[in-house]
Motif scaffolding. Structure first.
Motif, PDB file in Angstrom:
ATOM      1  N   ALA A   1       0.690  -1.148  -0.125  1.00 56.82           N
ATOM      2  CA  ALA A   1       0.045   0.103  -0.084  1.00 56.82           C
ATOM      3  C   ALA A   1       0.844   1.346  -0.120  1.00 56.82           C
ATOM      4  CB  ALA A   1      -0.907   0.104   1.191  1.00 56.82           C
ATOM      5  N   VAL A   2       2.014   1.439   0.660  1.00 52.82           N
ATOM      6  CA  VAL A   2       2.794   2.456   0.853  1.00 52.82           C
ATOM      7  C   VAL A   2       3.090   2.972  -0.767  1.00 52.82           C
ATOM      8  CG1 VAL A   2       5.183   3.275   1.541  1.00 52.82           C
ATOM      9  CG2 VAL A   2       3.782   1.986   3.168  1.00 52.82           C
ATOM     10  N   PRO A   3       3.672   2.353  -1.427  1.00 52.24           N
ATOM     11  CA  PRO A   3       3.971   3.085  -2.797  1.00 52.24           C
ATOM     12  C   PRO A   3       2.896   3.601  -3.501  1.00 52.24           C
ATOM     13  CG  PRO A   3       5.195   0.732  -2.588  1.00 52.24           C
ATOM     14  CD  PRO A   3       3.987   1.017  -1.419  1.00 52.24           C
ATOM     15  N   ARG A   4       1.778   2.881  -3.202  1.00 53.72           N
ATOM     16  CA  ARG A   4       0.578   3.678  -3.808  1.00 53.72           C
ATOM     17  C   ARG A   4       0.019   4.711  -3.366  1.00 53.72           C
ATOM     18  NH1 ARG A   4      -3.485  -1.177  -4.440  1.00 53.72           N
ATOM     19  NH2 ARG A   4      -4.456   0.325  -6.246  1.00 53.72           N
ATOM     20  N   LEU A   5       0.286   5.079  -2.206  1.00 56.89           N
ATOM     21  CA  LEU A   5      -0.601   6.239  -1.307  1.00 56.89           C
ATOM     22  C   LEU A   5       0.004   7.562  -2.129  1.00 56.89           C
ATOM     23  CD1 LEU A   5       0.476   5.479   2.352  1.00 56.89           C
ATOM     24  CD2 LEU A   5      -1.892   5.223   1.247  1.00 56.89           C
ATOM     25  N   ARG A   6      -1.518   8.389  -2.282  1.00 57.23           N
ATOM     26  CA  ARG A   6      -1.057   9.521  -3.100  1.00 57.23           C
ATOM     27  C   ARG A   6      -1.585  10.694  -2.331  1.00 57.23           C
ATOM     28  NH1 ARG A   6      -5.204   9.022  -8.009  1.00 57.23           N
ATOM     29  NH2 ARG A   6      -4.107  10.824  -8.707  1.00 57.23           N
ATOM     30  N   ALA A   7      -1.604  10.581  -0.956  1.00 55.20           N
ATOM     31  CA  ALA A   7      -2.107  11.537   0.114  1.00 55.20           C
ATOM     32  C   ALA A   7      -0.771  12.204   0.619  1.00 55.20           C
ATOM     33  CB  ALA A   7      -2.928  10.892   1.222  1.00 55.20           C
ATOM     34  N   SER A   8      -0.797  13.568   1.000  1.00 55.15           N
ATOM     35  CA  SER A   8       0.316  14.047   1.604  1.00 55.15           C
ATOM     36  C   SER A   8       0.580  13.571   3.170  1.00 55.15           C
ATOM     37  CB  SER A   8      -0.047  15.630   1.574  1.00 55.15           C
ATOM     38  OG  SER A   8      -0.016  16.009   0.264  1.00 55.15           O
ATOM     39  N   ALA A   9      -0.591  13.059   3.761  1.00 56.55           N
ATOM     40  CA  ALA A   9      -0.594  12.626   5.254  1.00 56.55           C
ATOM     41  C   ALA A   9      -1.515  11.350   5.320  1.00 56.55           C
ATOM     42  CB  ALA A   9      -1.331  13.837   6.079  1.00 56.55           C
ATOM     43  N   LEU A  10      -1.093  10.498   6.383  1.00 55.35           N
ATOM     44  CA  LEU A  10      -1.695   9.408   6.921  1.00 55.35           C
ATOM     45  C   LEU A  10      -1.911   9.680   8.347  1.00 55.35           C
ATOM     46  CD1 LEU A  10      -2.360   6.407   6.230  1.00 55.35           C
ATOM     47  CD2 LEU A  10      -0.155   6.018   6.894  1.00 55.35           C
ATOM     48  N   VAL A  11      -3.310   9.605   8.997  1.00 54.48           N
ATOM     49  CA  VAL A  11      -3.697   9.967  10.060  1.00 54.48           C
ATOM     50  C   VAL A  11      -5.094   9.124  10.238  1.00 54.48           C
ATOM     51  CG1 VAL A  11      -4.019  11.368  12.040  1.00 54.48           C
ATOM     52  CG2 VAL A  11      -2.741  12.020  10.100  1.00 54.48           C
ATOM     53  N   GLY A  12      -5.221   8.126  11.216  1.00 52.39           N
ATOM     54  CA  GLY A  12      -6.301   7.302  11.258  1.00 52.39           C
ATOM     55  C   GLY A  12      -6.723   6.861  12.567  1.00 52.39           C
ATOM     56  N   ALA A  13      -7.885   6.199  12.759  1.00 53.95           N
ATOM     57  CA  ALA A  13      -8.082   5.577  14.180  1.00 53.95           C
ATOM     58  C   ALA A  13      -7.923   4.149  14.205  1.00 53.95           C
ATOM     59  CB  ALA A  13      -9.713   5.754  14.175  1.00 53.95           C
ATOM     60  N   ALA A  14      -7.655   3.586  13.006  1.00 51.05           N
ATOM     61  CA  ALA A  14      -7.481   2.079  13.025  1.00 51.05           C
ATOM     62  C   ALA A  14      -6.157   1.497  13.964  1.00 51.05           C
ATOM     63  CB  ALA A  14      -7.228   1.354  11.596  1.00 51.05           C
ATOM     64  N   ASN A  15      -6.473   0.749  14.835  1.00 48.59           N
ATOM     65  CA  ASN A  15      -5.252   0.250  15.701  1.00 48.59           C
ATOM     66  C   ASN A  15      -4.221  -0.577  14.859  1.00 48.59           C
ATOM     67  OD1 ASN A  15      -6.069   1.144  18.367  1.00 48.59           O
ATOM     68  ND2 ASN A  15      -7.456  -0.526  18.328  1.00 48.59           N
TER      69      ASN A  15
END
Length: 353
Positions: free
Chosen positions: A246-260
């Motif tokens: 997944a990491v190479p496919r991310l297009r967002a500038s930031a990653l912040v979530g609730a998932a443990n």
């Protein structure tokens, strides 16, 4: 973690990760198979949710319990709470016909720990379930209600900090939310209220339909939600959503979530940093629910919202240290948490033999 398969593997895993206790529970009469993991009780009794779901194997249930318990230790330490890290998982479909019997059987194993593990809400369990468990254990949390609002509030504060680091604000930003359960839906509501453009997906199409009707979010295919072109991706469903694929496919500038345990392995935080993706670790961002539960334990909810909002200060401090030190933010967070725990190791003021 390496999936434990034998007693030797489990023993090695306990030592390597400095776990205090792992309880494997069975009650063949009611069909119970569960795990109680107590990672660390230096700062206080271990607290963590009771998760109920069908796992692909017993080893997977053990792995999930251990990963979640360890994250709870760091979460409590960084939130300044007098709690340790624990978790329990029941390896059963939440729709099982004799659900109450299974919960009661699990509760009796919890009771045998004499307060070292305090159960709370988690995936697959409800306030009613905790009320039932509470009839059989010394202490139980989240009987006053679902703390997911406060979990979401901390996540949104962390999103604000991440966007700030990107030179942006919530208003006008695009955020993709994976998962519209209790927490994810609260996150969507707060972001929409702050004039963000929200894209959302969930395994349950009814949840998505309802969120479109209520909030005007943009429905997105579940397979694509993590990889759309947005400012922030917010995984708010099951853990491990961000893996090496997944990491190479991310297009967002930031990653912040609730998932443990959002990252399938902590090492991926280095890859995120190398890609220039601002990342607030889940055990920092989603601590609001734990802060609310601890307030319930003390029977004092004064200033609760302010204490949850202070998650932003912790997130900002970590991002600054990461930038100054040239290291990933997960390493920074773990170092800070470990320093707090080790500084209190010899005292254990709550513990009574």
């Amino acid at each position: 973690m390496t999936t434990p398969l034998t007693a030797s593997d489990l023993t090695a895993e306990l030592h390597e990760r400095d776990f205090e206790q792992l309880v494997l529970c069975r009650d063949p009469e009611v069909g119970l198979e569960s795990v109680i993991a107590v990672h660390d009780t230096t700062l206080g009794p271990s607290l963590g949710g009771v998760r109920m779901r069908r796992y692909p194997s017993r080893a997977a249930a053990v792995a999930d319990a251990m990963n979640l318990a360890q994250a709870m230790t760091y979460k409590a330490a960084l939130a300044g709470l007098p709690l340790g890290g624990g978790k329990s998982v029941i390896n059963a479909d939440p729709r099982v016909a004799n659900r109450d019997e299974v919960l009661i059987a699990h509760a009796k194993y919890i009771a045998a720990l004499n307060g070292r593990y305090v159960p709370a809400l988690d995936m697959g369990t409800s306030v009613r379930d905790l009320e039932l468990i509470g009839r059989h254990v010394p202490v139980v949390c989240a009987q006053r209600g679902d703390p997911s609002y406060y979990t979401a509030r901390g996540v949104v504060r962390s999103i604000e900090v991440a966007l700030e680091a990107c030179g942006r604000s919530v208003a006008g930003s695009r955020v993709a939310i994976q998962g519209l359960g209790n927490v994810g839906l609260h996150v969507a509501r707060m972001l929409c209220a702050a004039e963000a453009e929200v894209l959302a997906a969930d395994i349950d199409p009814v949840r998505v339909h309802d969120a479109v009707d209520e909030l005007g979010v943009t429905a997105t295919d579940l397979a694509d939600i993590l990889f759309v072109d947005v400012d922030v991706v917010a995984p708010c469903a099951a853990g491990g959503a961000i893996d090496e694929h997944a990491v190479p496919r991310l297009r967002a500038s930031a990653l912040v979530g609730a998932a443990n345990n959002m990252l399938s392995t902590p090492a991926l935080a280095r890859d995120l940093r190398e890609r220039g993706i601002v990342h607030v670790p889940d055990f920092v961002a989603n601590a609001g629910g734990l802060i609310a539960v601890e307030a319930e334990l003390r029977d004092d909810e004064s200033g609760l919202a302010d204490r949850v909002d202070a998650i932003a200060d912790t997130a900002r401090d970590m991002l600054n240290r990461s930038e100054l030190g040239g290291i990933d933010v997960v390493s920074v967070a773990l170092s800070m948490a470990t320093e707090i725990i080790e500084g209190n190791r010899k005292y254990r003021p709550w513990f009574r033999a």
